[in-house]
Structures are given as C-alpha cells and as structure tokens.
Design an enzyme around this catalytic site. Structure first.
Site, PDB file in Angstrom:
ATOM      1  N   LYS A  80       0.836  -1.190   0.000  1.00 22.03           N
ATOM      2  CA  LYS A  80       0.000   0.000   0.000  1.00 22.03           C
ATOM      3  C   LYS A  80       0.879   1.252   0.000  1.00 22.03           C
ATOM      4  O   LYS A  80       1.868   1.320   0.748  1.00 22.03           O
ATOM      5  CB  LYS A  80      -0.921  -0.010   1.223  1.00 22.03           C
ATOM      6  CG  LYS A  80      -2.012   1.058   1.193  1.00 22.03           C
ATOM      7  CD  LYS A  80      -2.929   0.905   2.407  1.00 22.03           C
ATOM      8  CE  LYS A  80      -4.022   1.955   2.410  1.00 22.03           C
ATOM      9  NZ  LYS A  80      -4.864   1.873   3.627  1.00 22.03           N
ATOM     10  N   SER A 155      -9.825   2.235   2.524  1.00 24.42           N
ATOM     11  CA  SER A 155      -8.903   2.912   1.644  1.00 24.42           C
ATOM     12  C   SER A 155      -7.968   1.992   0.873  1.00 24.42           C
ATOM     13  O   SER A 155      -7.423   2.385  -0.162  1.00 24.42           O
ATOM     14  CB  SER A 155      -8.058   3.900   2.441  1.00 24.42           C
ATOM     15  OG  SER A 155      -7.210   3.214   3.358  1.00 24.42           O
ATOM     16  N   SER A 179     -10.002  -0.092   6.698  1.00 28.03           N
ATOM     17  CA  SER A 179      -9.355   0.014   5.383  1.00 28.03           C
ATOM     18  C   SER A 179      -8.656  -1.243   4.902  1.00 28.03           C
ATOM     19  O   SER A 179      -8.267  -1.324   3.737  1.00 28.03           O
ATOM     20  CB  SER A 179      -8.348   1.164   5.381  1.00 28.03           C
ATOM     21  OG  SER A 179      -9.027   2.393   5.375  1.00 28.03           O
TER      22      SER A 179
END
Lengths: 497, 98
Positions: A80, A155, A179
């Site tokens: 990420k 996210s 997330s």
C-alpha cells in the site's frame, strides 16, 4: 507448475524452495499479469519490474546456495502506497507527495525484505487513507475485479484488487477504521487488522495515530497468517509497539478449529441497514460454525451505536494534526513561492493545491473539533465514547472467545454512487470502526456471494487485544468448511479480466 | 451543538492553512454542517463520570536510551526539498519587511 498467478502464497514459496519453479519465473508471471490487466483494474500506482526481478534473483541465489529461507521467500507482494519504501515513489494517494521518494524503509518494508518477499510495487488508495472506495485517490479510482464498474473498497482498494485480479498473492494494507477489512469484504479476499501495536507503524504515513495499524492481506487465511507473522513484532522505532511475543497465528491457521469456542454475535452489528444477501450469507456462516462445534451466543454492545460519531471526530482531529506536517517546506509539493509571498501564504496555497476534497473536509472537521469552545463537546465527548466502546468489548469478551458480524453492510457499490455524500460513504465502516477505537484485532474473510447481485460478502471476526491467533483459528475453520462445500476458494469464481 | 456557517469554514480554512475558493466555502459549510449534525448524537451519552480514552494501550513515556545512532546524511535529508541553498532548506519569507 502451471498458472503461477492463481497459486496460493504458501504453495508458491514451497515450489520456489524445492526448485520446482524459480522466484524469477513467479515474479515475471505476476509482472506479466499486471501488464495484461492493470489498465482495467488500476490496482497499482507504481510498479518497479527491475527491482522486483532483482529481489527474485537474490532469492533464487539463496535457494541455490542452500541458505534456509522463510515460509514466504520469493512470493510477490503489493505494498500500500502509504508505507515508505526507500527510493520508490510513496504518495499516500496524494498530489502533495507526488514524486517524493523516501530516504528510508518503513519497518514493514524492512521485515518484508528480511523475509525475502518480493515487492512488486505500490498499490492505490484513498488519499491519506481517507475513504471507503479508493475513489479519493488523486491518481484515479481502482476498479473491483468482480465488476469493473464497482468500487474495490477503501482505503486499501488497490491492495485488495491486486489480490482479486491475481496480480499478487500477497498485499499489505493499513486499517484505521476498516481500510483492510472492508476492501477484503467487497473483493472476496482475506484481510487482518492486527491488535494495535502488533505491527510497527514506523514509516507509515500517519492518518490517525491512535487508530492506524498495518496488516496482512491475501487470498487464504493461511497465507494471511504467514504474512502477519513476517511483519509483526516489537519495534523500538514505534513507541506504541507492544513489547511482547506475537501470538502464534500460523499454528492457529493450521489448526483451524472452533470446537468448544464461544462465538458472540454482536446484536448491534446486523439486521436493519444490512443488505438482504449479506444477512443471508452471514446467517449461513453462523450455522456452519455451529455445525463445526462452536457455541454461538448473541451479545449486546449498546455503545456501538455511537462508534461512528466518535470515530468521525477522533479521526479528523488526529488527522488534522498529523497532516500539518505537509507544509511544502522540506519535501513534497510547494506552490506560490514567487519571492513575494510569505511562508504562510505559500503553505496555504500548497495545501489548497495538494490536498483533495475529502482530505480538506476532514482537516477542517478536525480543526473544528479541536478548536477552543468546541473541544469538550466534540473531541472530549468522543474520547469518553471510546471508553464506553472498550468497556462493551471487555464485557463481551468475558462471555465469549471471539465476536462476529458482517464486515460491511453491503456488497461493492457502484463507482460514483456515494462520492459526493460523505455520510453515506462513512456508513460503510459502521461494523469495522469499533475495533479500531478499542485497539483490538479483527479479520474479514469471504463467505459467499450475495444472491441478488453475485458479489462477495465478508464475515468479520474480532478477538481481544493480543489474541490475534483466535482470528485465524475461527477464520481457518470457516474457510475450510466453505471451501469443502464449494470445492474451491470463492475467489476462483471471480470473472476473467 | 451549533451549526457551522460559511464564515466558520473560512476561519477553519485559515487555521488549517487552506486557501479555500469561494465555491469550496459554500460546499464545505453545507457538508460540514451535515457531518456535525450526524455525529452530534454522541452528546446523548451522559458521561460526566467516564474517563476519556486517548489511546488503546496504556503506555506513558516510552523512551529509548540516549545514545548516538547513525541518521540521514545532509544530502539525504535535503534530497526531497522543494528548494535548497547552502546545504539548507530554502523557505519563503517568514518575517514581514516593515
């Protein structure tokens, strides 16, 4: 070995260690897959093929020389974009960090390197991890591989989509209010938010420091456990890191047993407001767990109805403070430095140009909640609610070993559907947020497709702090039973891209 | 709980160093108001006797030993700067001329 991109991480690592296939072949297969499908999915913001192949070559050299390797050596991973990786672009999905290349590795990256995991590149995310759809990325939305017109969650939608599109068998996410878990839920993959302090936050670009937690994402419970073990553990570089032994998550995933386990169904997380197909699959999963020998009990956590409100005061408050560092002085974007404008003007112009709408919204919300005259009514009150939620969890865990709920109220919604309605977007996290407020660990795993739309449904398991092994014990058992029933993993039903 | 006006948003923008446009002032005053109304329910929880919780782990004053360790070199620290001069960060004017 055929179809390398569809193999589980543990299988790939074993094949690499026994020289059935090389790490370079495995990495190349995933790079080829990214080239083939990422135009449609947009899971990655940045891929460094040369670096990935170099990492893979180093693993093959270790295999050749007989050096003992970890259980995920040579397996590719998507990282990420909120985690610093030395020399590689790290944007957190924001224009304000466009072009920034960190001069250091986050602890998670250091541990991935030590485990000989091959990092393919950086995955897409909502800007500064603020969002539930990845539509708030400054670099364009990620698309759900199950239906390219739908959101992949957020996210960490890039990490989850990379797994579901078979672009990588492993990924790293971060979870502040869901997330990791909500993207796992809507993409038919597995994700774990470890106990707060279980995985180091050093080098993670901070959103809300008392809630943020990096964690593992994969397509199976065992692969998730192997990655969890690789990144977890005490780190003196993070002052909130827990200095205690990591629970044996790998053994728990392998044991995968719920006989005699007391499972608490959280009354407040389910029913009204949850999609019919989500509720149906959830009820079936509870029956399966009961059939496997677990005792299923309903428990009540009355304060949870205030969790969303408390979260959307605490998170923006911490975020408004954390994001004050983006001032255009030492790194990142600088706008308006024409020789006449003073420093405050340049900062205001830089932040106005560099931050997207959701980030500005939350910065102002947090600034408001922390401002003189409103502090007690908003931030102070939210912190008291946090105490009540933690007490609810503590009371529940006196009765049961784990708590469960649907991970998200709905399956993946359409891109654009909730983009201009912040409240509708925030409601996606209603079942995942309490966990972050209390700092405990939780998992999401797939339990089938909703009959009405054919999209994946996620099941959330929550365990007391530092009992993350229970997530894998229960998740592993449920996954094994479902895989037996279907004859394959749910992800095998994802459409061809 | 009070409602949030356009002037409030302009003030928040100044506090948060965001040079908001006119249309943003309209848009955000509306949205922030809606968000604040929806979170205001937390005030229903009478909580005078409940201690606030700032953090999940009860830790205080976590220090490391005070020993010198290698850190970034000057070149590394300055490498990402928008502007540098004489091995330092160059920043815009901080004090007014007069």
């Amino acid at each position: 070995m055929s179809d390398l991109i569809r193999q589980n991480a543990s299988v790939l690592a074993n094949a690499i260690a026994t020289k059935e296939v090389s790490a370079v072949e495995v990495t190349q297969a995933h790079l080829d897959r990214i080239t083939a499908v990422d135009d449609k999915v947009h899971a990655f913001l940045h891929v460094n093929a040369q670096s990935a192949l170099d990492q893979a070559k180093a693993v093959d050299a270790k295999v050749a020389s007989g050096v003992p390797l970890g259980p995920l050596a040579g397996v590719p991973l998507g990282l990420k974009d909120v985690l610093a990786m030395k020399g590689e672009p790290t944007t957190a999905g924001s224009r304000i960090l466009e072009g920034w290349r960190p001069p250091y590795d986050s602890t998670v990256v250091q541990r991935l390197r030590a485990a000989d995991i091959v990092i393919l590149g950086k995955t897409n995310m909502d800007e500064f991890a603020m969002g539930s759809s990845t539509e708030h990325s400054a670099y364009g939305a990620t698309h759900n591989p199950w239906d390219l017109d739908r959101i992949p969650g957020g996210s960490g939608g890039g990490s989850a989509a990379a797994l579901a599109a078979f672009e990588a068998p492993l990924a790293i996410g971060t979870d502040t209010g869901g997330s990791i878990r909500q993207p796992a839920s809507v993409t038919g993959t597995v994700g774990v938010k470890p106990t707060y302090g279980g995985v180091s936050r050093y080098g993670q670009i901070a959103l809300a420091s008392s809630l943020d937690q990096p964690g593992p994402c994969a397509r199976t419970v065992l692969d998730t456990a192997l990655l969890h073990a690789a990144i977890a553990g005490y780190d003196p570089m993070d002052s909130t890191s827990i200095n205690a032994a990591v629970p044996d998550v790998i053994a728990a995933a392998q044991r995968a047993d719920v006989r005699g386990m007391k499972i608490g169904v959280v009354k407040e997380l389910g029913g009204d407001g949850y999609q019919a197909g989500v509720s149906q699959r959830y009820a079936e999963a509870l029956e399966i767990l009961q059939g496997l020998g677990a005792e299923v009990i309903e428990v009540s956590c009355p304060s949870f109805e205030y969790a969303l409100g408390a979260y959307y005061l605490i998170l923006p408050s911490e975020a408004s403070s954390n994001l004050a560092r983006f001032d255009g002085m030492r790194y990142g974007l600088r706008v308006g430095d024409d020789g006449n404008n003073g420093v405050e003007q340049v900062m205001s112009m830089t932040r106005e140009a560099g931050f997207g709408p959701e980030v500005k919204r939350r910065i102002m919300l947090g600034t408001y909640a922390l401002s003189s005259g409103y502090y007690d009514a908003y931030y102070g009150q939210a912190q008291k609610v946090r105490t009540l939620i933690t007490r609810d969890f503590n009371a529940a865990f006196e009765q049961v070993d784990v708590l469960v709920s649907p991970t998200a109220p709905t399956t993946a919604f359409k891109l654009g559907e909730k983009l201009d309605d912040p409240i509708a977007m925030y409601l996606n996290d209603v079942a995942t947020i309490p966990v972050n407020l209390a700092g405990i660990g939780a998992m999401s795993l797939p339990i089938g497709l909703a009959p009405e739309d054919g999209l994946p449904v996620g099941f959330q398991i929550m365990a007391p702090a530092m009992a993350d092994d229970r997530l894998y014990l229960a998740g592993g058992a449920l996954e094994a039973a479902l895989t037996d029933k279907w004859g394959h993993l749910l992800i095998e039903e994802a459409p061809e891209l | 709980m009070t409602s949030i006006s356009r002037a409030d948003v302009a003030h928040l923008g100044r506090l948060a160093r965001l040079e908001l446009t006119e249309s943003e002032l309209d848009h955000y005053s509306e949205q922030l108001d809606v968000i604040l109304q929806s979170v205001a329910r937390i005030s229903e929880v009478a909580a005078d006797d409940i201690p606030p919780m700032s953090h999940p782990i009860p830790m205080v004053n976590v220090f490391r030993d005070d020993v010198v360790k290698p850190s970034l070199t000057r070149e590394e620290a300055l490498a990402a700067a928008p502007a540098t001069e004489d091995d330092r960060f160059r920043v815009p004017r901080i004090l007014d001329e007069e």
